[in-house]
Design a protein around this motif. Structure first.
Motif, mmCIF file in Angstrom:
data_model
loop_
_atom_site.group_PDB
_atom_site.id
_atom_site.type_symbol
_atom_site.label_atom_id
_atom_site.label_comp_id
_atom_site.label_asym_id
_atom_site.label_seq_id
_atom_site.Cartn_x
_atom_site.Cartn_y
_atom_site.Cartn_z
ATOM 1 N N HIS A 24 -6.082 -10.831 13.810
ATOM 2 C CA HIS A 24 -5.247 -9.922 13.020
ATOM 3 C C HIS A 24 -5.319 -10.268 11.527
ATOM 4 O O HIS A 24 -5.518 -9.392 10.687
ATOM 5 C CB HIS A 24 -3.801 -9.982 13.513
ATOM 6 N N TYR A 25 -5.171 -11.548 11.208
ATOM 7 C CA TYR A 25 -5.178 -11.949 9.791
ATOM 8 C C TYR A 25 -6.579 -11.809 9.184
ATOM 9 O O TYR A 25 -6.724 -11.361 8.040
ATOM 10 C CB TYR A 25 -4.655 -13.375 9.651
ATOM 11 N N VAL A 26 -7.598 -12.178 9.946
ATOM 12 C CA VAL A 26 -8.971 -12.050 9.448
ATOM 13 C C VAL A 26 -9.273 -10.580 9.142
ATOM 14 O O VAL A 26 -9.832 -10.260 8.084
ATOM 15 C CB VAL A 26 -9.977 -12.652 10.450
ATOM 16 N N LEU A 27 -8.891 -9.692 10.044
ATOM 17 C CA LEU A 27 -9.122 -8.259 9.795
ATOM 18 C C LEU A 27 -8.337 -7.773 8.582
ATOM 19 O O LEU A 27 -8.839 -6.967 7.788
ATOM 20 C CB LEU A 27 -8.766 -7.438 11.034
ATOM 21 N N ALA A 28 -7.110 -8.265 8.436
ATOM 22 C CA ALA A 28 -6.298 -7.884 7.272
ATOM 23 C C ALA A 28 -6.966 -8.361 5.983
ATOM 24 O O ALA A 28 -7.002 -7.617 4.986
ATOM 25 C CB ALA A 28 -4.893 -8.461 7.395
ATOM 26 N N LEU A 29 -7.496 -9.578 5.993
ATOM 27 C CA LEU A 29 -8.163 -10.099 4.796
ATOM 28 C C LEU A 29 -9.450 -9.334 4.488
ATOM 29 O O LEU A 29 -9.809 -9.159 3.321
ATOM 30 C CB LEU A 29 -8.466 -11.588 4.959
ATOM 31 N N LYS A 30 -10.137 -8.887 5.530
ATOM 32 C CA LYS A 30 -11.388 -8.142 5.329
ATOM 33 C C LYS A 30 -11.151 -6.734 4.804
ATOM 34 O O LYS A 30 -12.073 -6.120 4.258
ATOM 35 C CB LYS A 30 -12.176 -8.071 6.642
ATOM 36 N N GLN A 31 -9.942 -6.200 4.962
ATOM 37 C CA GLN A 31 -9.652 -4.852 4.477
ATOM 38 C C GLN A 31 -9.701 -4.784 2.951
ATOM 39 O O GLN A 31 -9.888 -3.719 2.390
ATOM 40 C CB GLN A 31 -8.274 -4.398 4.951
ATOM 41 N N PHE A 32 -9.487 -5.907 2.326
ATOM 42 C CA PHE A 32 -9.447 -5.946 0.864
ATOM 43 C C PHE A 32 -10.649 -6.719 0.344
ATOM 44 O O PHE A 32 -11.056 -7.714 0.931
ATOM 45 C CB PHE A 32 -8.171 -6.640 0.374
ATOM 46 N N ASP A 33 -11.165 -6.253 -0.770
ATOM 47 C CA ASP A 33 -12.187 -7.026 -1.467
ATOM 48 C C ASP A 33 -11.417 -8.013 -2.339
ATOM 49 O O ASP A 33 -10.902 -7.643 -3.401
ATOM 50 C CB ASP A 33 -13.065 -6.092 -2.304
ATOM 51 N N LEU A 34 -11.290 -9.238 -1.845
ATOM 52 C CA LEU A 34 -10.461 -10.229 -2.538
ATOM 53 C C LEU A 34 -10.955 -10.493 -3.957
ATOM 54 O O LEU A 34 -10.148 -10.664 -4.879
ATOM 55 C CB LEU A 34 -10.400 -11.527 -1.734
ATOM 56 N N THR A 35 -12.260 -10.510 -4.136
ATOM 57 C CA THR A 35 -12.812 -10.757 -5.474
ATOM 58 C C THR A 35 -12.477 -9.601 -6.417
ATOM 59 O O THR A 35 -12.066 -9.834 -7.565
ATOM 60 C CB THR A 35 -14.335 -10.976 -5.398
ATOM 61 N N ALA A 36 -12.624 -8.371 -5.944
ATOM 62 C CA ALA A 36 -12.291 -7.208 -6.775
ATOM 63 C C ALA A 36 -10.791 -7.189 -7.077
ATOM 64 O O ALA A 36 -10.387 -6.877 -8.210
ATOM 65 C CB ALA A 36 -12.712 -5.915 -6.080
ATOM 66 N N ASN A 37 -9.985 -7.526 -6.098
ATOM 67 C CA ASN A 37 -8.541 -7.588 -6.309
ATOM 68 C C ASN A 37 -8.207 -8.655 -7.358
ATOM 69 O O ASN A 37 -7.377 -8.430 -8.249
ATOM 70 C CB ASN A 37 -7.828 -7.895 -4.986
ATOM 71 N N TRP A 38 -8.851 -9.804 -7.261
ATOM 72 C CA TRP A 38 -8.633 -10.870 -8.231
ATOM 73 C C TRP A 38 -8.992 -10.374 -9.639
ATOM 74 O O TRP A 38 -8.223 -10.576 -10.577
ATOM 75 C CB TRP A 38 -9.473 -12.103 -7.859
ATOM 76 N N ARG A 39 -10.148 -9.741 -9.765
ATOM 77 C CA ARG A 39 -10.584 -9.244 -11.083
ATOM 78 C C ARG A 39 -9.564 -8.252 -11.656
ATOM 79 O O ARG A 39 -9.231 -8.296 -12.837
ATOM 80 C CB ARG A 39 -11.951 -8.563 -10.984
ATOM 81 N N ARG A 40 -9.103 -7.345 -10.816
ATOM 82 C CA ARG A 40 -8.156 -6.324 -11.268
ATOM 83 C C ARG A 40 -6.843 -6.954 -11.729
ATOM 84 O O ARG A 40 -6.343 -6.665 -12.814
ATOM 85 C CB ARG A 40 -7.895 -5.332 -10.130
ATOM 86 N N VAL A 41 -6.297 -7.863 -10.920
ATOM 87 C CA VAL A 41 -5.008 -8.473 -11.258
ATOM 88 C C VAL A 41 -5.157 -9.383 -12.472
ATOM 89 O O VAL A 41 -4.329 -9.327 -13.402
ATOM 90 C CB VAL A 41 -4.434 -9.243 -10.044
ATOM 91 N N VAL A 42 -6.179 -10.202 -12.493
ATOM 92 C CA VAL A 42 -6.364 -11.108 -13.636
ATOM 93 C C VAL A 42 -6.641 -10.302 -14.903
ATOM 94 O O VAL A 42 -6.151 -10.655 -15.983
ATOM 95 C CB VAL A 42 -7.473 -12.147 -13.349
ATOM 96 N N GLY A 43 -7.382 -9.202 -14.779
ATOM 97 C CA GLY A 43 -7.604 -8.324 -15.940
ATOM 98 C C GLY A 43 -6.282 -7.813 -16.490
ATOM 99 O O GLY A 43 -6.052 -7.804 -17.700
ATOM 100 N N GLY A 44 -5.395 -7.396 -15.594
ATOM 101 C CA GLY A 44 -4.071 -6.933 -16.016
ATOM 102 C C GLY A 44 -3.264 -8.062 -16.645
ATOM 103 O O GLY A 44 -2.530 -7.845 -17.622
#
Length: 192
Positions: free
Chosen positions: A58-78
């Motif tokens: 369940h957790y692995v699938l949840a983590l795979k739903q998001f591109d963690l690197t892209a999410n990091w870039r977006r949040v850190v950019g903000g």
């Protein structure tokens, strides 16, 4: 046993025969009890592994739903664009089954324990940093420190994903749901 009647009293003979039957019954009953206990232990081990597979998957699938690197870039950019921006990090609960079954962890086969415990240690690290990211101390830090902590958070989640996949593979091999890659017989076409 007329031959033995002259040597051993018939009552002693009866006692010996009765003792042999009794001892045979104890041995047979002990064998059945051990066999039943082994079967119960195997069933419980399978149940524990199945429950862990469900939770980890369940957790692995949840983590795979998001591109963690892209999410990091977006949040850190903000965060870099706005020094007052503090990301909202939701709390998580990804160890409910493990916590309930931790007393039975010894039932798991040895090759499964290491990856499963390693995965859950990583989940606990993610939970701990989430608590830190939601704290007043985090809000009081300067933006560079907050970016560093958020970066660590994403790195911990990426490691949880990798460890989760490793734990799932070990559990699935152990339960027979996935072939063991180390026991694969080499196909003649594999040789060059």
């Amino acid at each position: 046993m007329a031959v033995l009647d002259d040597i051993i009293d018939p009552r002693v003979q009866q006692a010996i025969v009765g003792g042999l039957f009794l001892a045979s019954g104890w041995i047979y009953n002990g064998y059945r009890n051990r066999k039943r206990e082994r079967r119960r232990r195997l069933e419980k081990m399978q149940d524990v592994q199945t429950a862990l597979i469900a939770e980890i998957d369940h957790y692995v699938l949840a983590l795979k739903q998001f591109d963690l690197t892209a999410n990091w870039r977006r949040v850190v950019g903000g965060m870099e664009d706005d020094d007052s921006y503090i990301p909202v990090v939701p709390s998580e609960r990804n160890d409910t089954v493990f916590t309930a079954l931790v007393a039975d962890i010894h039932l798991l086969p040895e090759p499964v324990i290491q990856p499963v415990v390693g995965y859950y240690n990583q989940v606990f690290a993610v939970d701990a940093i989430i608590d830190d990211l939601r704290s007043d101390l985090f809000r009081e830090m300067d933006q560079v420190q907050r970016i560093g902590m958020y970066t660590d958070y994403i790195a911990l989640k990426q490691e949880a994903l990798a460890r989760g996949e490793t734990a799932l593979r070990a559990l699935r091999v152990s339960t027979g749901r996935e072939p063991n890659p180390s026991s694969r017989v080499a196909d003649p076409s594999d040789q060059s």
